[in-house]
Design an enzyme around this catalytic site. Structure first.
Site, PDB file in Angstrom:
ATOM      1  N   LYS A 158      70.767  18.345  58.071  1.00 28.74           N
ATOM      2  CA  LYS A 158      69.841  18.321  56.914  1.00 28.74           C
ATOM      3  C   LYS A 158      70.532  17.998  55.894  1.00 28.74           C
ATOM      4  CE  LYS A 158      65.220  18.924  56.286  1.00 28.74           C
ATOM      5  NZ  LYS A 158      64.180  18.817  57.060  1.00 28.74           N
TER       6      LYS A 158
HETATM    7  N1  GLU Z   1      62.031  15.623  57.396  1.00 31.23           N
HETATM    8  C1  GLU Z   1      61.307  15.868  58.483  1.00 31.23           C
HETATM    9  C2  GLU Z   1      61.415  17.095  59.511  1.00 31.23           C
HETATM   10  O1  GLU Z   1      61.701  18.109  58.703  1.00 31.23           O
HETATM   11  C3  GLU Z   1      61.563  14.499  59.556  1.00 31.23           C
HETATM   12  C4  GLU Z   1      62.908  14.526  59.920  1.00 31.23           C
HETATM   13  C5  GLU Z   1      63.497  13.421  60.696  1.00 31.23           C
HETATM   14  O2  GLU Z   1      62.431  12.647  60.932  1.00 31.23           O
HETATM   15  O3  GLU Z   1      64.408  13.028  60.978  1.00 31.23           O
HETATM   16  O4  GLU Z   1      61.235  17.230  60.344  1.00 31.23           O
END
Ligand code: GLU
Length: 435
Positions: free
Chosen positions: A125
């Site tokens: 993240k």
């Molecule tokens: N931000 C989204 C999540 O928390 C998508 C993450 C992604 O597709 O890599 O799942």
């Protein structure tokens, strides 16, 4: 934690500034669930230690020329929690509440989420402490490009693949992809997902998280023997996840009785028309002022009389303070980490069926996986194929989590963590430890 945040030299007093001070730290909240599930699995102590530590934590200064000629320096993070099952995968958020503990928690949640739906990714993240609502497009572009170049060594289709998250979107992903590609001297579409369709994005990606929420909500209603038709649904958050979930549940026959965004909520026991709400938001940016319902506060939405509650905004909104007043029979966690560990216990005692975030909102990363596969193969699927494959994975994952929770007589959250930890641990065992 958020007191260091400034924008254009001015300290920003966020309305949410007490969010992490009054409730658990998000990394601790994640870890307490992990610890419990690891204990239930009798996880090997060595592996337990390994999985408690993110593989990599990057903190970068992101200097940006503002339009007025001044320079502002923002703080950015990227955390890789685990990459044993494949490239790390996880969004980038731009928000004043971003901090290292939050990014660490979100990165770990991505590891567990990808394992729950059994896609070959690890978890990561990223985030930048900023308030994009006070920035111009050119400022946002410069911020995105400078942040991307600062973390570029970790990024790559085989190593770490970002996606949209809170306050980031296709536009931002296009800048990330372009910056990375400029450095590599050739176009690399698979370095990010959630891109515009024209440049390698997947059909159905924008709606995927909401679609996944709808699918697992219907599964939960069926499991509890509750009818879909007329099931009363309240949705907190009317962004990408909340609005699509509301729209798809309405199409499935549910009645949407309340919705909210950061300006407040609208409640109508007879039902709201989601298409009409979306038209209002397109015109006025926010829900506030919507005439066909009663105005309610954001916190009130969580405790309205309904069958299904979808918290689809931010972390730590269902706490020990309000969990006892929740009237829903099913909670579908569209957001990451909306429920604290203390609130979990209260909800369990009340018999509320919680579809945990790492299952409920996994539709987004599942279609991100499809996008990455399509980019690498250079062959693109039609929307029907994307949606069918998404449904298959969400249904299978729901059944696997429910199976785990039935076998061990534990709730769905612990079932999901156990399933995920076991899958990640199995790969660690097979790979062994490089020394
Ligand atoms: N931000 C989204 C999540 O928390 C998508 C993450 C992604 O597709 O890599 O799942």
């Amino acid at each position: 934690m958020t007191s260091i945040a400034t924008h254009r030299g001015q300290p920003i007093i966020s309305p949410d500034k007490d969010r992490f001070l009054t409730e658990e730290n998000p990394f601790e909240a994640m870890m307490s669930r992990f610890d419990y599930a690891a204990q239930r699995l009798s996880l090997d102590p060595g592996l337990y230690k390994v999985l408690r530590h993110p593989e990599k934590q990057i903190i970068v200064a992101v200097p940006v020329h503002l339009d007025n000629g001044e320079v502002e320096v923002y703080t950015g993070y990227r955390v890789i929690h685990n990459s044993s099952r494949g490239p790390a995968k996880g969004g980038i958020r731009f928000d004043m509440n971003v901090n290292l503990d939050e990014v660490k928690a979100l990165a770990a949640w991505m590891t567990w989420k990808c394992a729950v739906v059994n896609i070959p990714f690890g978890g990561s993240k990223g985030g930048v402490i900023c308030d994009p609502s006070h920035m111009s497009m050119p400022e946002l572009e410069r911020l995105t490009r400078r942040y991307t170049s600062a973390i570029i060594d970790t990024l790559g289709p085989d190593s770490d693949v970002p996606a949209p998250d809170v306050n980031t979107n296709e536009r931002v992903m296009a800048w990330v992809m372009d910056t990375y590609s400029m450095h590599k001297r050739h176009t690399v579409t698979a370095v990010v997902t959630g891109k515009p369709i024209e440049m390698g994005g997947s059909l159905g990606r924008r709606e995927a998280t909401g679609r996944g929420c709808m699918i697992v909500t219907l599964k939960a209603l069926a499991r509890l023997g509750l009818p879909v038709k007329g099931a009363r649904v309240a949705v907190q958050g009317f962004g990408n996840v909340g609005s699509i979930t509301a729209q798809l549940l309405e199409q499935a026959g549910c009645t949407i009785v309340a919705v909210s965004d950061k300006t407040g909520g609208i409640w109508n026991a007879k039902g709201l028309d989601v298409t009409d709400l979306l038209a209002h938001v397109r015109k006025n940016k926010f829900l506030t002022g919507y005439p066909k319902g009663e105005g309610i506060a954001n916190e009130e939405l969580l405790t309205v009389d309904c069958d299904v509650l979808v918290p689809a905004a931010l972390e730590n909104v269902i706490t020990s303070k309000n969990a006892g007043s929740i009237r829903a029979k099913v909670i579908c966690e569209g957001a990451n980490g909306p429920t604290t560990a203390n609130a979990d216990r209260i909800l369990e005692e009340k018999g509320v069926f919680v579809i945990p975030d790492i299952l409920a909102n996994a539709g987004g990363v599942t279609v991100s996986y499809f996008e990455w596969v399509q980019d690498r193969g250079g062959y693109f699927w039609d929307e029907e194929t994307v949606n069918q494959r998404l449904e298959k994975i969400m249904v299978r994952s729901f059944d696997e989590v429910a199976g785990m929770s039935d076998t061990h007589a534990l709730n769905m959250r612990t079932g999901a963590y156990m399933l995920a930890i076991e899958r990640v641990a199995a790969v660690h065992r097979l790979r062994g430890m490089y020394a």
